[in-house]
Motif scaffolding. Structure first.
Motif, short mmCIF file in Angstrom:
data_model
loop_
_atom_site.label_atom_id
_atom_site.label_comp_id
_atom_site.label_asym_id
_atom_site.label_seq_id
_atom_site.Cartn_x
_atom_site.Cartn_y
_atom_site.Cartn_z
N GLU A 18 -41.94 41.95 25.64
CA GLU A 18 -41.42 43.30 25.39
C GLU A 18 -40.32 43.67 26.38
O GLU A 18 -39.47 44.50 26.07
CB GLU A 18 -42.54 44.34 25.38
CG GLU A 18 -42.93 44.91 26.72
CD GLU A 18 -43.85 44.01 27.56
OE1 GLU A 18 -44.03 44.31 28.74
OE2 GLU A 18 -44.37 43.01 27.04
N LEU A 19 -40.32 43.06 27.57
CA LEU A 19 -39.23 43.33 28.52
C LEU A 19 -37.89 42.89 27.92
O LEU A 19 -36.89 43.59 28.07
CB LEU A 19 -39.46 42.61 29.85
CG LEU A 19 -40.50 43.18 30.79
CD1 LEU A 19 -40.62 42.33 32.04
CD2 LEU A 19 -40.20 44.63 31.15
N SER A 21 -37.19 42.67 24.75
CA SER A 21 -36.88 43.61 23.66
C SER A 21 -36.32 44.93 24.19
O SER A 21 -35.44 45.52 23.58
CB SER A 21 -38.13 43.89 22.83
OG SER A 21 -38.54 42.74 22.17
N ARG A 22 -36.84 45.36 25.33
CA ARG A 22 -36.36 46.61 25.92
C ARG A 22 -34.98 46.45 26.55
O ARG A 22 -34.16 47.36 26.50
CB ARG A 22 -37.35 47.13 26.96
CG ARG A 22 -38.65 47.62 26.30
CD ARG A 22 -39.62 48.14 27.31
NE ARG A 22 -39.18 49.45 27.82
CZ ARG A 22 -39.74 50.05 28.84
NH1 ARG A 22 -40.76 49.50 29.47
NH2 ARG A 22 -39.31 51.23 29.26
N LEU A 23 -34.71 45.28 27.13
CA LEU A 23 -33.43 45.05 27.79
C LEU A 23 -32.30 44.74 26.81
O LEU A 23 -31.15 45.09 27.06
CB LEU A 23 -33.55 43.91 28.80
CG LEU A 23 -34.29 44.23 30.09
CD1 LEU A 23 -34.61 42.97 30.85
CD2 LEU A 23 -33.47 45.19 30.96
N GLU A 25 -30.96 44.51 22.68
CA GLU A 25 -31.19 45.05 21.33
C GLU A 25 -31.86 44.03 20.42
O GLU A 25 -32.79 44.36 19.68
CB GLU A 25 -29.84 45.46 20.73
CG GLU A 25 -29.96 46.21 19.44
CD GLU A 25 -28.61 46.71 18.97
OE1 GLU A 25 -28.34 46.51 17.78
OE2 GLU A 25 -27.86 47.28 19.78
N GLU A 60 -38.32 41.53 16.15
CA GLU A 60 -37.78 41.73 17.50
C GLU A 60 -37.09 40.46 17.99
O GLU A 60 -36.28 40.51 18.91
CB GLU A 60 -38.90 42.14 18.46
CG GLU A 60 -39.47 43.51 18.12
CD GLU A 60 -40.67 43.85 18.96
OE1 GLU A 60 -40.47 44.30 20.10
OE2 GLU A 60 -41.80 43.66 18.47
N ALA A 131 -35.05 44.44 34.71
CA ALA A 131 -36.15 45.31 34.27
C ALA A 131 -36.56 46.26 35.40
O ALA A 131 -36.85 47.43 35.16
CB ALA A 131 -37.33 44.47 33.80
N LYS A 134 -33.87 49.00 35.83
CA LYS A 134 -33.95 50.01 34.77
C LYS A 134 -35.29 50.73 34.76
O LYS A 134 -35.56 51.51 33.87
CB LYS A 134 -33.67 49.36 33.42
CG LYS A 134 -32.26 48.87 33.33
CD LYS A 134 -31.89 48.45 31.95
CE LYS A 134 -30.42 48.04 31.99
NZ LYS A 134 -29.79 48.00 30.73
N PHE A 136 -38.25 49.63 34.13
CA PHE A 136 -39.21 49.21 33.10
C PHE A 136 -40.47 48.67 33.77
O PHE A 136 -41.53 48.65 33.17
CB PHE A 136 -38.62 48.15 32.18
CG PHE A 136 -37.45 48.61 31.36
CD1 PHE A 136 -37.21 49.96 31.11
CD2 PHE A 136 -36.58 47.70 30.80
CE1 PHE A 136 -36.13 50.38 30.33
CE2 PHE A 136 -35.51 48.10 30.02
CZ PHE A 136 -35.28 49.44 29.79
#
Length: 176
Positions: A18-19, A21-23, A25, A60, A131, A134, A136
């Protein structure tokens, strides 16, 4: 962002996809990387393969086919650099096909070859620093992730980990 097999596997093993995916697109892999990470993993009932598959099923991570010239390029890279794996050569070829200027890749040879083609190699440790920057993840989680990576056979040289912690300290000071 394009990612090679081993980097994808380590993030799945530590349950931190998920990191990515968050970082970024969108995460892209090739059919061969899918075969290596998911199909072969599912054949041995690997939990990381199931995690990667769920990210693909949820869109994703997108699996892309290499166009014929880039498929040949990947094969040629492996014939020139016999120690280069299909995950690395395919990821480099996909970066060129998509005109991506960066690639998540950890292996030394793969990073060197990527640079030859003006592709910036981004290592898994750099992903963790991003991460953290930002917010996260926090410092405690970051340290836990590093321990999990090492426990899951992520090879980090002493020089690399020392450089990582030096960068981390600079980032930490700049945040305060």
């Amino acid at each position: 962002m394009i990612i090679d097999s081993s980097s994808l596997i380590i993030f799945a093993k530590i349950n931190k996809l998920e990191l990515l995916s968050r970082l970024y697109e969108k995460i892209y892999i090739t059919n061969e990387i899918y075969r290596e990470t998911v199909e072969q993993g599912l054949a041995i009932n690997s939990s990381d393969a199931k995690i990667i598959k769920s990210f693909i099923d949820n869109k994703e991570i997108e699996v892309l086919k290499l166009n014929h010239p880039y498929e040949n390029f990947s094969i040629n890279l492996r014939s020139i650099y016999s120690q280069l794996g299909i995950g690395e050569s395919d990821a480099i070829a996909l970066s060129l096909q998509k005109e991506n200027k960066a690639l998540i890749i950890d292996e030394s040879l793969g990073r060197q070859v990527a640079k030859l083609y003006n592709i910036k190699p981004i290592g898994s440790l750099r992903i963790l620093l991003e991460a953290y920057k930002k917010e996260f993840i926090d410092e405690i989680e970051l340290k836990g992730i590093i321990k999990d990576m090492i426990r899951n056979k992520f090879r980090i040289g002493a020089e690399v980990i020392e450089e990582f912690w030096n960068y981390f300290e600079k980032i930490k000071k700049s945040k305060n």
